[in-house]
Design a protein around this motif. Structure first.
Motif, PDB file in Angstrom:
ATOM      1  N   ALA B 157       0.910  -1.092   0.001  1.00  0.00           N
ATOM      2  CA  ALA B 157       0.068  -0.057  -0.178  1.00  0.00           C
ATOM      3  C   ALA B 157       0.901   1.210   0.051  1.00  0.00           C
ATOM      4  O   ALA B 157       0.537   2.196  -0.681  1.00  0.00           O
ATOM      5  CB  ALA B 157      -1.047   0.003   1.067  1.00  0.00           C
ATOM      6  N   GLN B 161       1.048   3.993  -2.954  1.00  0.00           N
ATOM      7  CA  GLN B 161       0.790   5.589  -2.750  1.00  0.00           C
ATOM      8  C   GLN B 161       2.053   6.467  -3.176  1.00  0.00           C
ATOM      9  O   GLN B 161       1.893   7.165  -4.027  1.00  0.00           O
ATOM     10  CB  GLN B 161       0.648   5.735  -1.133  1.00  0.00           C
ATOM     11  CG  GLN B 161      -0.160   6.971  -0.840  1.00  0.00           C
ATOM     12  CD  GLN B 161      -0.504   6.832   0.586  1.00  0.00           C
ATOM     13  OE1 GLN B 161       0.322   6.058   1.387  1.00  0.00           O
ATOM     14  NE2 GLN B 161      -1.433   7.559   0.926  1.00  0.00           N
ATOM     15  N   GLU B 162       3.230   5.692  -3.008  1.00  0.00           N
ATOM     16  CA  GLU B 162       4.370   6.489  -3.415  1.00  0.00           C
ATOM     17  C   GLU B 162       4.634   6.672  -5.082  1.00  0.00           C
ATOM     18  O   GLU B 162       4.732   7.635  -5.509  1.00  0.00           O
ATOM     19  CB  GLU B 162       5.605   5.907  -2.647  1.00  0.00           C
ATOM     20  CG  GLU B 162       6.025   5.959  -1.730  1.00  0.00           C
ATOM     21  CD  GLU B 162       6.954   4.957  -1.047  1.00  0.00           C
ATOM     22  OE1 GLU B 162       7.505   5.333   0.078  1.00  0.00           O
ATOM     23  OE2 GLU B 162       7.580   4.334  -1.722  1.00  0.00           O
ATOM     24  N   THR B 164       1.903   6.856  -7.125  1.00  0.00           N
ATOM     25  CA  THR B 164       0.720   7.673  -7.367  1.00  0.00           C
ATOM     26  C   THR B 164       1.112   9.173  -7.227  1.00  0.00           C
ATOM     27  O   THR B 164       0.746  10.148  -7.945  1.00  0.00           O
ATOM     28  CB  THR B 164      -0.519   7.352  -6.905  1.00  0.00           C
ATOM     29  OG1 THR B 164      -0.420   7.545  -5.463  1.00  0.00           O
ATOM     30  CG2 THR B 164      -0.993   6.179  -7.339  1.00  0.00           C
ATOM     31  N   VAL B 165       2.100   9.220  -6.157  1.00  0.00           N
ATOM     32  CA  VAL B 165       2.440  10.779  -5.732  1.00  0.00           C
ATOM     33  C   VAL B 165       3.338  11.468  -6.879  1.00  0.00           C
ATOM     34  O   VAL B 165       4.279  10.701  -7.340  1.00  0.00           O
ATOM     35  CB  VAL B 165       3.251  10.882  -4.541  1.00  0.00           C
ATOM     36  CG1 VAL B 165       3.876  12.259  -4.047  1.00  0.00           C
ATOM     37  CG2 VAL B 165       2.204  10.436  -3.221  1.00  0.00           C
TER      38      VAL B 165
END
Lengths: 287, 165
Positions: B157, B161-162, B164-165
């Motif tokens: 997860a 997240q990393e 998509t940043v």
């Protein structure tokens, strides 16, 4: 750990001379996963450890379709196990590696070390014998090569003489239409010594077996070839009746003992079961 | 006769004077003072001394300290990102009660870290296979496998997240 003197020779010649000069209590260190256990558990008197890891030329793994797979004495079990080419071409050998001790041990243990330790239950020996592997040996008089099937003389004993160092293995390339398998039988999956191990490698022409090698582990003083069982298969169409005969012949050829892991009767019975299963699977295997 | 072994332990270059017969395990615990790595069987059966050497998990009891010359050794002491931030595996082990006596835990954490690095979404069979060289005599393994699955999900997860940043 008990004390020993530690040596780091830079060449095979130097290592060999050390082994001769230091005498019978000097031992080669490659992976160390058996040697250090034997030192701690006082199974072996070791005055000197000769680490061969700094000797160049024994870390390569090469594939040549004409020659087969060649690897040096310092190649670890885990390196070979995780190579897709090994898994594809020698699934029997890859399976034996997967079943050997643990990942931590396989990251240190060398296959050539497993061979030189010469345990009758060593997992890597049956598939390598069934595939006709050749072992390369440095001797003070020059290099020798020998079929692995002729290398073992008893439990923990090989044809290596003082000053000899096994340097690598060649597994011949499989014939185009061939099948190979190693089946290990134990009481548990991990960290287990084989109760019985059976390797079958055979060449085929349709449903006829043109050549077969059967190697039986943990049912004799060394890994055994079941030559009479192999002869039954050669040039014959494979039927259930023939497979039953081959299993019975392999049972007759093995010489198991009873020990803490299993009785001789049980081992012999399992040789029958596993040989039948292995022949059937090797005939059907596509690779 | 002692010889000087130069190696990196958890990112710190170190120079240790050791005798040729000393195991990496004893050297880590005594010369380097890192007692997080445990001595269980001392013969490569239990996995309590698992450390990572040049990216590969090994039993520190089956390796000589002199063989670690020039190598990069990682132990459980190097797992935490900072004094207050645990590695997701350490955190998951606490939340799931995956340690009882705790003796096997450092070795299992090191092995599980390597497993998740190589395979961020391991199946139950892959977790069992990956940890088959680590013995736990308390937990029955169920909570350990729960913790590894949970930490793997958390690590995935965070990575997602990393990305998509």
């Amino acid at each position: 750990m008990r004390r020993f003197a530690y040596h780091e020779p830079k060449t095979l010649e130097e290592a060999s001379r050390l082994l001769v000069d230091l005498g019978e209590n000097a031992h080669v260190l490659a992976g160390g996963t058996d040697l250090f256990v034997e030192i701690r558990e006082r199974l072996r008197d070791v005055s000197d450890v000769v680490n061969i890891k700094n000797i160049p030329g024994m870390t390569d793994i090469t594939w040549d379709p004409a020659v087969g797979l060649t690897f040096g004495a310092l190649v670890t079990a885990r390196q070979l196990e995780t190579l897709p080419g090994v898994q594809r071409t020698y699934p029997n050998f890859a399976e034996a590696l997967r079943l050997l001790a643990s990942i931590q041990v396989r990251n240190r243990a060398t296959v050539v070390g497993n061979l030189c330790r010469a345990s009758p239950s060593a997992d890597t020996i049956p598939p390598l014998i069934a595939d006709g592997a050749i072992i390369h040996i440095y001797t003070p008089k020059g290099m020798r090569r020998m079929p692995l099937a002729e290398f073992f003389t008893g439990p923990g004993r090989t044809r290596l003489e003082r000053g000899d160092i096994a340097t690598g293995i060649v597994i011949p390339a499989p014939a185009p239409d061939s099948g190979r398998i190693y089946l290990k039988h134990g009481r548990r999956k991990a960290m287990e010594l084989a109760t019985v191990g059976v390797a079958v490698s055979l060449d085929r022409d349709g449903d006829t077996c043109t050549n077969a090698r059967i190697a039986l582990g943990a049912v004799g003083p060394t890994v055994l070839r079941a030559s009479a069982a192999e002869a039954l298969l050669k040039g014959r169409k494979i039927t259930d009746e023939l497979i039953a005969q081959v299993g019975a012949q392999a049972m007759a050829e093995c010489t198991p003992i009873s020990n803490v892991r299993a009785s001789a009767e049980y081992r012999r019975s399992m040789v029958g079961v596993l040989t039948r299963r292995a022949v059937k699977t090797a005939m059907e295997a596509t690779q | 006769m002692k010889q000087i072994v130069e190696l990196t332990i958890n990112g710190d270059p170190q120079s240790l004077a050791v005798e040729g017969h000393r195991s990496l395990l004893d050297t880590l615990r005594e010369e380097a003072g890192l007692t997080g790595t445990k001595k269980g069987c001392d013969v490569g059966d239990c996995g309590a001394c698992t450390v990572i050497v040049d990216g590969q998990p090994v039993n520190a009891c089956l390796m000589l300290a002199v063989e670690a010359q020039g190598r990069n050794v990682e132990t459980v002491e190097g797992m935490q990102q900072s004094i207050d931030i645990l590695h997701p595996l350490q955190d998951a082990f606490m939340r799931h009660g995956a340690s009882q006596c705790g003796f096997c835990t450092p070795g299992i954490l090191m092995m599980a870290r390597k497993l998740i690095e190589e395979n961020p979404d391991p199946s139950d069979d892959e977790i069992r296979f990956g940890l088959s060289g680590n013995i736990c005599r308390c937990t029955g393994y169920t909570k350990i496998f729960d913790a590894v699955r949970s930490a793997a999900a958390e690590i995935r997860a965070v990575r997602a997240q990393e990305e998509t940043v």
